[in-house]
Design a protein around this motif. Sequence first.
Motif, PDB file in Angstrom:
ATOM      1  N   PRO A  49      -3.623   3.719  26.827  1.00  0.00           N
ATOM      2  CA  PRO A  49      -3.280   5.061  26.333  1.00  0.00           C
ATOM      3  C   PRO A  49      -2.614   5.942  27.380  1.00  0.00           C
ATOM      4  N   THR A  50      -2.867   5.671  28.653  1.00  0.00           N
ATOM      5  CA  THR A  50      -2.234   6.460  29.706  1.00  0.00           C
ATOM      6  C   THR A  50      -0.723   6.268  29.729  1.00  0.00           C
ATOM      7  N   ASP A  51      -0.246   5.188  29.129  1.00  0.00           N
ATOM      8  CA  ASP A  51       1.196   4.912  29.105  1.00  0.00           C
ATOM      9  C   ASP A  51       1.847   5.349  27.792  1.00  0.00           C
ATOM     10  N   GLY A  52       1.243   6.301  27.108  1.00  0.00           N
ATOM     11  CA  GLY A  52       1.836   6.815  25.874  1.00  0.00           C
ATOM     12  C   GLY A  52       2.692   8.036  26.128  1.00  0.00           C
ATOM     13  N   THR A  53       3.172   8.633  25.052  1.00  0.00           N
ATOM     14  CA  THR A  53       3.929   9.882  25.150  1.00  0.00           C
ATOM     15  C   THR A  53       3.862  10.617  23.820  1.00  0.00           C
ATOM     16  N   TYR A  54       4.191  11.893  23.865  1.00  0.00           N
ATOM     17  CA  TYR A  54       4.204  12.700  22.647  1.00  0.00           C
ATOM     18  C   TYR A  54       5.518  12.515  21.890  1.00  0.00           C
ATOM     19  N   VAL A  55       5.406  12.471  20.560  1.00  0.00           N
ATOM     20  CA  VAL A  55       6.564  12.477  19.669  1.00  0.00           C
ATOM     21  C   VAL A  55       6.389  13.667  18.731  1.00  0.00           C
ATOM     22  N   THR A  56       7.407  14.494  18.633  1.00  0.00           N
ATOM     23  CA  THR A  56       7.306  15.706  17.820  1.00  0.00           C
ATOM     24  C   THR A  56       7.731  15.440  16.384  1.00  0.00           C
ATOM     25  N   TYR A  57       7.135  16.216  15.487  1.00  0.00           N
ATOM     26  CA  TYR A  57       7.470  16.196  14.066  1.00  0.00           C
ATOM     27  C   TYR A  57       8.058  17.552  13.698  1.00  0.00           C
ATOM     28  N   ASP A  58       8.738  17.616  12.580  1.00  0.00           N
ATOM     29  CA  ASP A  58       9.277  18.891  12.104  1.00  0.00           C
ATOM     30  C   ASP A  58       8.120  19.668  11.493  1.00  0.00           C
ATOM     31  N   ALA A  59       7.438  20.441  12.328  1.00  0.00           N
ATOM     32  CA  ALA A  59       6.243  21.146  11.878  1.00  0.00           C
ATOM     33  C   ALA A  59       6.554  22.130  10.762  1.00  0.00           C
ATOM     34  N   GLU A  60       7.738  22.726  10.805  1.00  0.00           N
ATOM     35  CA  GLU A  60       8.113  23.678   9.756  1.00  0.00           C
ATOM     36  C   GLU A  60       8.138  22.987   8.404  1.00  0.00           C
ATOM     37  N   ALA A  61       8.714  21.794   8.357  1.00  0.00           N
ATOM     38  CA  ALA A  61       8.778  21.050   7.095  1.00  0.00           C
ATOM     39  C   ALA A  61       7.396  20.546   6.688  1.00  0.00           C
ATOM     40  N   MET A  62       6.636  20.014   7.644  1.00  0.00           N
ATOM     41  CA  MET A  62       5.296  19.519   7.330  1.00  0.00           C
ATOM     42  C   MET A  62       4.421  20.654   6.786  1.00  0.00           C
ATOM     43  N   LEU A  63       4.496  21.826   7.423  1.00  0.00           N
ATOM     44  CA  LEU A  63       3.706  22.960   6.957  1.00  0.00           C
ATOM     45  C   LEU A  63       4.170  23.444   5.591  1.00  0.00           C
ATOM     46  N   ALA A  64       5.476  23.441   5.368  1.00  0.00           N
ATOM     47  CA  ALA A  64       5.988  23.898   4.072  1.00  0.00           C
ATOM     48  C   ALA A  64       5.496  22.999   2.942  1.00  0.00           C
ATOM     49  N   VAL A  65       5.516  21.706   3.161  1.00  0.00           N
ATOM     50  CA  VAL A  65       5.014  20.777   2.145  1.00  0.00           C
ATOM     51  C   VAL A  65       3.518  20.995   1.930  1.00  0.00           C
ATOM     52  N   LEU A  66       2.778  21.171   3.016  1.00  0.00           N
ATOM     53  CA  LEU A  66       1.338  21.417   2.909  1.00  0.00           C
ATOM     54  C   LEU A  66       1.059  22.696   2.130  1.00  0.00           C
ATOM     55  N   VAL A  67       1.742  23.777   2.484  1.00  0.00           N
ATOM     56  CA  VAL A  67       1.521  25.055   1.811  1.00  0.00           C
ATOM     57  C   VAL A  67       1.908  24.950   0.336  1.00  0.00           C
ATOM     58  N   LEU A  68       3.022  24.295   0.052  1.00  0.00           N
ATOM     59  CA  LEU A  68       3.467  24.155  -1.325  1.00  0.00           C
ATOM     60  C   LEU A  68       2.445  23.403  -2.167  1.00  0.00           C
ATOM     61  N   GLU A  69       1.974  22.257  -1.679  1.00  0.00           N
ATOM     62  CA  GLU A  69       1.032  21.462  -2.466  1.00  0.00           C
ATOM     63  C   GLU A  69      -0.323  22.152  -2.581  1.00  0.00           C
ATOM     64  N   ALA A  70      -0.764  22.842  -1.526  1.00  0.00           N
ATOM     65  CA  ALA A  70      -2.018  23.587  -1.614  1.00  0.00           C
ATOM     66  C   ALA A  70      -1.893  24.727  -2.619  1.00  0.00           C
ATOM     67  N   HIS A  71      -0.725  25.378  -2.641  1.00  0.00           N
ATOM     68  CA  HIS A  71      -0.481  26.443  -3.612  1.00  0.00           C
ATOM     69  C   HIS A  71      -0.540  25.907  -5.038  1.00  0.00           C
ATOM     70  N   ARG A  72       0.077  24.773  -5.256  1.00  0.00           N
ATOM     71  CA  ARG A  72       0.067  24.188  -6.597  1.00  0.00           C
ATOM     72  C   ARG A  72      -1.343  23.834  -7.046  1.00  0.00           C
ATOM     73  N   ALA A  73      -2.181  23.382  -6.103  1.00  0.00           N
ATOM     74  CA  ALA A  73      -3.545  22.990  -6.441  1.00  0.00           C
ATOM     75  C   ALA A  73      -4.524  24.160  -6.402  1.00  0.00           C
ATOM     76  N   GLY A  74      -4.092  25.307  -5.845  1.00  0.00           N
ATOM     77  CA  GLY A  74      -5.004  26.435  -5.688  1.00  0.00           C
ATOM     78  C   GLY A  74      -6.090  26.168  -4.667  1.00  0.00           C
ATOM     79  N   SER A  75      -5.767  25.394  -3.619  1.00  0.00           N
ATOM     80  CA  SER A  75      -6.763  24.954  -2.649  1.00  0.00           C
ATOM     81  C   SER A  75      -6.527  25.580  -1.280  1.00  0.00           C
ATOM     82  N   ALA A  76      -7.616  25.889  -0.605  1.00  0.00           N
ATOM     83  CA  ALA A  76      -7.542  26.348   0.779  1.00  0.00           C
ATOM     84  C   ALA A  76      -7.371  25.139   1.701  1.00  0.00           C
ATOM     85  N   VAL A  77      -7.031  25.404   2.964  1.00  0.00           N
ATOM     86  CA  VAL A  77      -6.832  24.330   3.936  1.00  0.00           C
ATOM     87  C   VAL A  77      -7.526  24.713   5.241  1.00  0.00           C
TER      88      VAL A  77
END
Length: 719
Positions: free
Chosen positions: A487-515
């Motif tokens: 594990p010491t020889d790993g590295t970070y890989v970034t994701y498009d957090a804006e898109a990931m959050l938008a999908v999360l917020v959208l689906e939670a909104h549709r379900a009426g669920s908190a996160v």
Amino acid sequence: MGLSRLAALHGVATSYSPSPDVTVSVPDDTVIAVLAALGVDAGTPEDVRRSLVAAESRSRLLPPTVVVWAGEPLPPALTALPPGSTVTVEPEPAGGPPAPATSWKVPEAASSWKLPGVAEAAPDPAEFPPGWTQPPYGVHRVHVRAPDHHEATATLVVAPARVPQPPERTHGFLVQLYSLLSARSWGMGDLGDLADLAAWAGRTLGSGFIQVNPLHAAVPGKPTDPSPYRPSSRRFPDPVHLHVESVPEYGHVHDRATLDDLRQDAAALSEAVLNKGALIDRDAVWELKRQALELIAQVPLTPGRRAAYCDFLAEQGQALEDHALWCALAEVHGPDWHGWPEPLRDPRSPGTARARSELLDRVDLHCRLAWLTATQLADAQRAAEDAGMEVGIVHDLAVGVHPAGADTWAQQDAFAHGMSVGAPPDAFNARGQDWGLPPWRPDALAATGYAAFRGLLRGLLAHAGALRIDHVMGLFRLWWVPEGRPPTDGTYVTYDAEAMLAVLVLEAHRAGSAVVGEDLGTVEPGVREALARRGVLGTSVLWFERDWDGDGRPLAPEKWRRDCLATATTHDLPSTAARLTGDHVTLRHRLGLLTRPLEEELTEDVTGTAEWLALLARLRMLPEGDGNEEAAVRAVHRFLRATPARMTGVWLPDTVGDRRPQNLPGTWDQYPNWRLPIADPEGHPVTLEEIAASPRLHRLMEVLRPAKARTAPPGERPA
């Protein structure tokens, strides 16, 4: 420089900071391996130059996925479009007649234009494009044609600004469902027990939620990995959680003798766990349930039940068919699809299509089991709501999946092969961590409009009052470890957090669920702020809440954050009784897990606990002279209730004084992780019925439950 530039273009870090004043360089061969997993050749300097030219010359009018937040300025991806460009949006199908596409021209003052249908505040129906009769939250297609005739098509995610919020103050239980056996369980807790716990806690204690471990489908094996955090599929639940007698067809099984024998065997399993010191045996439970469910599946469905099943099949579509086929193939060829006959390793091959036809009955059985499990999940949420719970069942999303399971087989293009998710070295673990979970490729997610993530969330949220996301920082970046390396020889890989959050917020909104996001440990600067902006609650565990920017002492209750789930412990930490008594240190010593001398560890632990108890005493939450462990557990929860936290979670084993952790990180065979029933202070297992009648539980919950729900413990008169 070329490799660093190429890595940056693909979101691959070439250094990281384990602490603010330390920067560690990532080995070049790690960067090269990670880039290769993303389909980028960087094996030689010439490869790097060629890949860099290709990446920098690739120009797009739009990125693969564009996010628009309702009521907020449009993103640069849209405002930077050349004036005069034609923008066409094809609305997401909404179940009725398809809405017509809408086109318009980008004005000269591009920075000031608005996307029709997304108002600055509440959307005004008059602003919708033709055919859009409701706020256009959804996942659409957007096409741009520039004046110079360049064109681009992308996914357009239009999301509300925040996820739905839980009530201002509520409390509930945290429980590993398998550990909650009732008098009717088949050797481990099930969805019938969950529904019953919710109904009792909501009505008797005024509880607002029950948070459970991930109920994802497991990879079968001998033995099956008992960890709920290494599933075969996160998209579908595991039928081992079914309460068999609650399946409507159960009463119409013709072979009653066999069914009765199975019930007797199940009763013997429960008896062994509850009274003979046996561990929960998931495989033995599943073997009995599998036989019973196969008998039940022989009973024809009534017309109404058949219609409901067909609706479920249509709703789940290809994802369910793939999952059920993997389950059927695993029964024949074993649970690791990498070792299957080569044609079957491709879910879309002609050989797999033939196997699908040959195994049609087994595929249908696994589809039906998924339906039955989803039905009982819905029943549990309904029981919670009927009991007055404001939130209900809080389901848990694991950070990843098993490399040999159904999801990696069905979605091979979405995963980075030869990589594993983990954690870098830190102050608590100098060797880092490798969790053995293959990560999603961020480029593949973006190219498909986050289809896999959307489907996963939609399935989990269908019967959830809220969703807990394990290691929520993974929406932003993950630590990738190349196969065969530490594990010491790993590295970070970034994701498009804006898109990931938008999908999360959208689906939670549709379900009426908190996160709720599990944001413990190393958290990148700005992550908690970004999550809070979108209404995602954090997780605050008492023992870690200190004034880290000041004197390091326990954080006063009024200084805690409001938007969080506050708890005394989690499934990976000692119970509160064990923490208060120091039992967790001696346990780790017995198992050889300490990195320092026992006396040194005990001294540090006692000092830290004493600081908390002193604060509780100063706040008059711990009665003077009342130093027994049960009183201290109540004081800890009295403190949690005094914080502004919106949600207060009580670890259900804490209510009866259980001293054993459900999981001890860093162990495998040395400790019975994920196989222990809830027990009393002496380690004797207790049933759901005994928990509900426990005077100790009622004394603890008196600290938390609202006055309107307060009732006397069994055998006592109300005050």
